[in-house]
Design an enzyme around this catalytic site. Structure first.
Site, PDB file in Angstrom:
ATOM      1  N   THR A 121       0.825  -1.215   0.000  1.00 46.57           N
ATOM      2  CA  THR A 121       0.000   0.000   0.000  1.00 46.57           C
ATOM      3  C   THR A 121       0.860   1.268   0.000  1.00 46.57           C
ATOM      4  OG1 THR A 121      -1.423   1.310   1.475  1.00 46.57           O
ATOM      5  CG2 THR A 121      -0.156  -0.405   2.510  1.00 46.57           C
ATOM      6  N   ASP A 122       0.299   2.348  -0.525  1.00 46.15           N
ATOM      7  CA  ASP A 122       1.000   3.640  -0.480  1.00 46.15           C
ATOM      8  C   ASP A 122       1.203   4.121   0.956  1.00 46.15           C
ATOM      9  OD1 ASP A 122      -1.636   4.391   0.133  1.00 46.15           O
ATOM     10  OD2 ASP A 122      -1.793   5.898  -1.461  1.00 46.15           O
ATOM     11  N   GLU A 123       0.422   3.546   1.892  1.00 46.08           N
ATOM     12  CA  GLU A 123       0.504   4.012   3.279  1.00 46.08           C
ATOM     13  C   GLU A 123       1.859   3.721   3.915  1.00 46.08           C
ATOM     14  OE1 GLU A 123      -2.880   3.618   5.779  1.00 46.08           O
ATOM     15  OE2 GLU A 123      -4.271   3.398   4.116  1.00 46.08           O
ATOM     16  N   TYR A 145      -1.306  -0.390  11.217  1.00 46.53           N
ATOM     17  CA  TYR A 145      -1.589  -1.064   9.936  1.00 46.53           C
ATOM     18  C   TYR A 145      -0.442  -0.865   8.950  1.00 46.53           C
ATOM     19  CZ  TYR A 145      -3.228  -1.403   5.099  1.00 46.53           C
ATOM     20  OH  TYR A 145      -3.319  -1.679   3.755  1.00 46.53           O
ATOM     21  N   LYS A 149       2.255  -3.593   7.353  1.00 46.90           N
ATOM     22  CA  LYS A 149       2.449  -3.798   5.900  1.00 46.90           C
ATOM     23  C   LYS A 149       3.911  -3.540   5.529  1.00 46.90           C
ATOM     24  CE  LYS A 149      -0.096  -4.634   3.075  1.00 46.90           C
ATOM     25  NZ  LYS A 149      -0.533  -5.964   2.537  1.00 46.90           N
TER      26      LYS A 149
HETATM   27  P1  NAD Z   1      -9.936  -6.852   2.662  1.00 44.15           P
HETATM   28  O1  NAD Z   1      -9.854  -6.532   4.111  1.00 44.15           O
HETATM   29  O2  NAD Z   1     -11.172  -6.546   1.897  1.00 44.15           O
HETATM   30  O3  NAD Z   1      -9.666  -8.428   2.447  1.00 44.15           O
HETATM   31  C1  NAD Z   1      -8.667  -9.124   3.116  1.00 44.15           C
HETATM   32  C2  NAD Z   1      -8.858 -10.610   2.821  1.00 44.15           C
HETATM   33  O4  NAD Z   1      -7.790 -11.330   3.455  1.00 44.15           O
HETATM   34  C3  NAD Z   1     -10.170 -11.170   3.386  1.00 44.15           C
HETATM   35  O5  NAD Z   1     -10.752 -12.060   2.459  1.00 44.15           O
HETATM   36  C4  NAD Z   1      -9.722 -11.925   4.640  1.00 44.15           C
HETATM   37  O6  NAD Z   1     -10.562 -13.014   4.985  1.00 44.15           O
HETATM   38  C5  NAD Z   1      -8.341 -12.396   4.209  1.00 44.15           C
HETATM   39  N1  NAD Z   1      -7.433 -12.642   5.345  1.00 44.15           N
HETATM   40  C6  NAD Z   1      -7.182 -11.806   6.396  1.00 44.15           C
HETATM   41  N2  NAD Z   1      -6.307 -12.386   7.235  1.00 44.15           N
HETATM   42  C7  NAD Z   1      -5.974 -13.587   6.688  1.00 44.15           C
HETATM   43  C8  NAD Z   1      -5.096 -14.631   7.070  1.00 44.15           C
HETATM   44  N3  NAD Z   1      -4.379 -14.565   8.212  1.00 44.15           N
HETATM   45  N4  NAD Z   1      -4.973 -15.719   6.266  1.00 44.15           N
HETATM   46  C9  NAD Z   1      -5.694 -15.799   5.109  1.00 44.15           C
HETATM   47  N5  NAD Z   1      -6.565 -14.850   4.706  1.00 44.15           N
HETATM   48  C10 NAD Z   1      -6.699 -13.756   5.488  1.00 44.15           C
HETATM   49  O7  NAD Z   1      -8.660  -6.181   2.015  1.00 44.15           O
HETATM   50  P2  NAD Z   1      -8.515  -5.414   0.602  1.00 44.15           P
HETATM   51  O8  NAD Z   1      -9.001  -4.029   0.759  1.00 44.15           O
HETATM   52  O9  NAD Z   1      -9.047  -6.278  -0.478  1.00 44.15           O
HETATM   53  O10 NAD Z   1      -6.930  -5.355   0.513  1.00 44.15           O
HETATM   54  C11 NAD Z   1      -6.188  -6.432  -0.060  1.00 44.15           C
HETATM   55  C12 NAD Z   1      -4.720  -6.093   0.012  1.00 44.15           C
HETATM   56  O11 NAD Z   1      -4.481  -4.879  -0.700  1.00 44.15           O
HETATM   57  C13 NAD Z   1      -4.209  -5.858   1.435  1.00 44.15           C
HETATM   58  O12 NAD Z   1      -2.941  -6.468   1.560  1.00 44.15           O
HETATM   59  C14 NAD Z   1      -4.111  -4.358   1.560  1.00 44.15           C
HETATM   60  O13 NAD Z   1      -3.067  -3.985   2.431  1.00 44.15           O
HETATM   61  C15 NAD Z   1      -3.803  -3.956   0.126  1.00 44.15           C
HETATM   62  N6  NAD Z   1      -4.264  -2.611  -0.257  1.00 44.15           N
HETATM   63  C16 NAD Z   1      -5.564  -2.241  -0.058  1.00 44.15           C
HETATM   64  C17 NAD Z   1      -5.979  -0.971  -0.469  1.00 44.15           C
HETATM   65  C18 NAD Z   1      -7.414  -0.499  -0.286  1.00 44.15           C
HETATM   66  O14 NAD Z   1      -7.699   0.688  -0.505  1.00 44.15           O
HETATM   67  N7  NAD Z   1      -8.348  -1.372   0.054  1.00 44.15           N
HETATM   68  C19 NAD Z   1      -5.075  -0.084  -1.056  1.00 44.15           C
HETATM   69  C20 NAD Z   1      -3.762  -0.501  -1.253  1.00 44.15           C
HETATM   70  C21 NAD Z   1      -3.370  -1.772  -0.858  1.00 44.15           C
END
Ligand code: NAD
Length: 280
Positions: A121-123, A145, A149
């Site tokens: 993530t950009d964070e 968080y 990451k």
């Molecule tokens: P989300 O919270 O919607 O989904 C996370 C998924 O991971 C869920 O299905 C959950 O059940 C699963 N999970 C959590 N812990 C787990 C574990 N220990 N073992 C197996 N599965 C597990 O997240 P998202 O928004 O889809 O984000 C996905 C990725 O993208 C993350 O790594 C996040 O850091 C990154 N990201 C998200 C954003 C955003 O704006 N949402 C932006 C940049 C990066």
């Protein structure tokens, strides 16, 4: 190509599962099904020949080792992903984002998996008042968080440098689109506005984020997977910077509500003021 996608029942992971299947990849989706994981997010592809679901935790070394043989690449979406929850209790963030990433890396190394993609993530860069972060900039996370990451990212780079694991990292900006759990700004505010419930805006609402559509984010991750150079970091941004208050106003307009639903609440602890990615 056979992929182990972790967290494929979440918001971005489920969109990526759909994209990968449409490009002819086989997908093993390993997901713990936390509150954020919803099998309905992949219901439309659950019966595809190339799709298999494994209910497991990425921090469970035995379960991960059993899922890895025969896999060409691992794409790690699994994470605890909500900043507010990390402030209330960081424990699960460390278990999944740090320990879980290390377990996946070790399984990839042991089994000789050809490529590892860490979805970050950009964070992790922290806040920037002007300009934009490049991939070579140091990381300086602010919240539990983003620190968890960042911990995952550093391990990925270490496994590359120390063991020669073929790994890339993507750092995406704030993502929007269907199937996002309604604790994040856009789905929370849309559902609140539709229900006529107040929209809690942190502080003055002038925190700036760059927004990218979920399928565009997945396209960037796919490009890193298929064309990225080992050991590289790739920013994946949308070039759409908006203060949270502007997003809020747009949601009110689109749902036919007025500003009386906005409630300014105490700012989030350690709240980053602005995120920006250089995507050249
Ligand atoms: P989300 O919270 O919607 O989904 C996370 C998924 O991971 C869920 O299905 C959950 O059940 C699963 N999970 C959590 N812990 C787990 C574990 N220990 N073992 C197996 N599965 C597990 O997240 P998202 O928004 O889809 O984000 C996905 C990725 O993208 C993350 O790594 C996040 O850091 C990154 N990201 C998200 C954003 C955003 O704006 N949402 C932006 C940049 C990066």
């Amino acid at each position: 190509m056979k992929l182990l996608v972790t967290g494929g029942c979440g918001f971005i992971g489920s969109a990526f599962v759909r994209l990968a299947l449409s490009r002819g990849a086989e997908v093993v989706n390993l997901d713990k099904l936390t509150y954020a994981g919803n099998p309905a997010n992949v219901a439309d592809v659950a019966d595809d020949e190339g799709y298999r679901f494994v209910h497991a935790d990425i921090a469970d070394a035995e379960a991960v080792a059993a899922a890895v043989p025969g896999v060409d690449a691992i794409v790690n979406f699994a994470a605890e992903s909500h900043v507010d929850r990390s402030i209330l209790d960081p424990t699960e963030f460390i278990n999944t984002d740090v320990v879980g990433t290390a377990v996946l890396l070790e399984a990839a190394r042991t089994a000789g998996v050809g490529r590892f993609v860490q979805v970050s993530t950009d964070e992790v860069y922290g806040s920037i008042p002007h300009g934009a972060f490049r991939e070579t900039d140091p990381i300086s996370p602010s919240s539990p968080y983003s620190a968890s990451k960042a911990g995952g990212d550093l391990q990925v780079l270490a496994w590359h440098r120390t063991f020669g694991l073929d790994a890339v990292i993507t750092r995406g900006s704030n993502t929007f689109g269907p199937r996002q759990y309604p604790e994040k700004l856009i789905p929370l505010f849309v559902t609140n506005a539709l229900d006529g419930i107040q929209l809690p805006v942190y502080g003055d609402g002038m925190q700036i984020r760059d927004w990218i559509y979920v399928d565009d984010h997945c396209e960037g991750i796919w490009t890193a997977l298929t064309e990225g150079a080992a050991g590289e970091v790739y920013n994946v941004g949308g070039g759409n910077e908006e203060p949270n208050l502007a997003i809020t106003r747009r949601i009110l307009d689109l749902t036919g509500r007025d500003g009386s639903l906005v409630r300014h609440v105490a700012d989030r602890l350690g709240h980053d003021r602005r995120y920006a990615l250089d995507t050249t």
